[in-house]
Design a protein around this motif. Structure first.
Motif, PDB file in Angstrom:
ATOM      1  N   UNK A  66       0.899  -1.207  -0.040  1.00 23.21           N
ATOM      2  CA  UNK A  66      -0.199   0.035  -0.067  1.00 23.21           C
ATOM      3  C   UNK A  66       0.918   1.180  -0.158  1.00 23.21           C
ATOM      4  N   UNK A  67       0.923   1.954  -1.011  1.00 21.45           N
ATOM      5  CA  UNK A  67       0.279   1.851  -2.416  1.00 21.45           C
ATOM      6  C   UNK A  67       0.838   0.560  -3.081  1.00 21.45           C
ATOM      7  N   UNK A  68       0.315   0.270  -3.967  1.00 26.27           N
ATOM      8  CA  UNK A  68       0.712  -0.983  -5.079  1.00 26.27           C
ATOM      9  C   UNK A  68       1.971  -0.450  -5.691  1.00 26.27           C
ATOM     10  N   UNK A 114      11.881  -2.602 -11.812  1.00 23.71           N
ATOM     11  CA  UNK A 114      11.422  -3.264 -10.591  1.00 23.71           C
ATOM     12  C   UNK A 114      10.937  -2.260  -9.618  1.00 23.71           C
ATOM     13  N   UNK A 115       9.801  -2.854  -9.076  1.00 24.78           N
ATOM     14  CA  UNK A 115       9.150  -2.063  -7.552  1.00 24.78           C
ATOM     15  C   UNK A 115       8.945  -0.596  -7.980  1.00 24.78           C
ATOM     16  N   UNK A 116       8.292  -0.054  -9.037  1.00 27.28           N
ATOM     17  CA  UNK A 116       7.928   1.246  -9.437  1.00 27.28           C
ATOM     18  C   UNK A 116       6.692   1.682  -8.685  1.00 27.28           C
ATOM     19  N   UNK A 117       6.677   3.006  -8.403  1.00 29.99           N
ATOM     20  CA  UNK A 117       5.482   3.458  -7.593  1.00 29.99           C
ATOM     21  C   UNK A 117       4.097   3.242  -8.727  1.00 29.99           C
ATOM     22  N   UNK A 118       4.155   3.437  -9.749  1.00 29.22           N
ATOM     23  CA  UNK A 118       3.213   3.685 -10.974  1.00 29.22           C
ATOM     24  C   UNK A 118       3.479   2.420 -11.902  1.00 29.22           C
TER      25      UNK A 118
END
Length: 177
Positions: A82-84, A113-117
Motif C-alpha cells: 500500500x500503495x501498490x 522493478x518495484x516502481x510506484x506507478x
C-alpha cells in the motif's frame, strides 16, 4: 552504371573505408562498468547515447535509421503493498537499416522493478528494451559499435587504461544557451 551484381569503384572504396572504421575497437572513453547482478562480476558496457553518436559519426546522421519491429510486454506484476508497486518486463526487436538498404535486427530486454506507478514501470521497461535492442543491433555492424565488448580479453585490457579527468573549467563553444 556498373552491370547488375557489380559495384562501382567509388562504392567499393566507400565500403572499404566504412569496413575499416567498423573494425576498430571502442576506446576507453566509450566504455563504462557496473557491478553485475547480485554482486557478480563487473559488467562492461557502452551507454546508448555514446553508441548512437558513434553510429552518426560512422554512417552519417542521415545514413542510417532504426525501427521497432516488435515491442512486447512480457509481464506486469502488481506487488501487494500500500500503495501498490509494479514490476514490468518487456522485450523489443529493433532493425537498423543503412542508406544502401543493408540491415540487421536484434532483440533487447528491459525491466522496471518495484516502481510506484504502472505507467512509470511500463515506460522505464520499454525504454530500456528499445535501447538494449538498438545497441545489440548496432554491434552487429562491427567492433566500433560495441561488438568488441564481447571479447573478454579486450575488456580486461581496456579496464586498466586510466583516462585523464575531464576539465569543466571551459564550456565547449557549441553550447547554444
Amino acid at each position: 552504371m556498373p552491370p547488375a551484381g557489380e559495384i562501382s569503384q567509388f562504392t567499393a572504396e566507400q565500403i572499404a573505408t566504412l569496413q575499416a572504421k567498423l573494425e576498430k575497437r571502442l576506446g576507453p572513453e566509450y566504455i563504462s562498468t557496473r557491478p553485475g547482478p547480485g554482486g557478480g562480476p563487473t559488467i562492461t558496457y557502452a551507454e546508448g547515447w555514446k553508441i548512437i553518436n558513434l553510429a552518426n559519426e560512422v554512417f552519417g546522421f542521415n545514413g542510417w535509421c532504426s525501427s521497432i519491429t516488435n515491442l512486447t510486454i512480457d509481464f506486469i506484476d502488481a506487488h501487494d503493498t500500500t500503495p501498490p508497486r509494479y514490476s514490468v518486463g518487456t522485450h523489443c526487436i529493433t532493425r537498423v537499416t543503412l542508406r544502401d538498404g543493408t540491415y540487421h535486427e536484434d532483440v533487447g530486454y528491459g525491466t522496471a522493478e518495484n516502481q510506484k506507478g504502472k505507467a512509470t514501470a511500463l515506460d522505464k521497461a520499454k525504454k530500456e528494451a528499445v535501447t538494449d535492442a538498438l545497441k545489440r543491433t548496432l554491434r552487429s555492424f562491427g567492433n566500433l559499435l560495441g561488438n568488441c565488448l564481447y571479447d573478454k580479453q579486450y575488456t580486461e585490457q581496456i579496464k586498466n587504461i586510466k583516462l585523464p579527468p575531464v576539465s569543466s573549467a571551459v564550456a565547449p563553444d557549441y553550447y547554444l544557451f
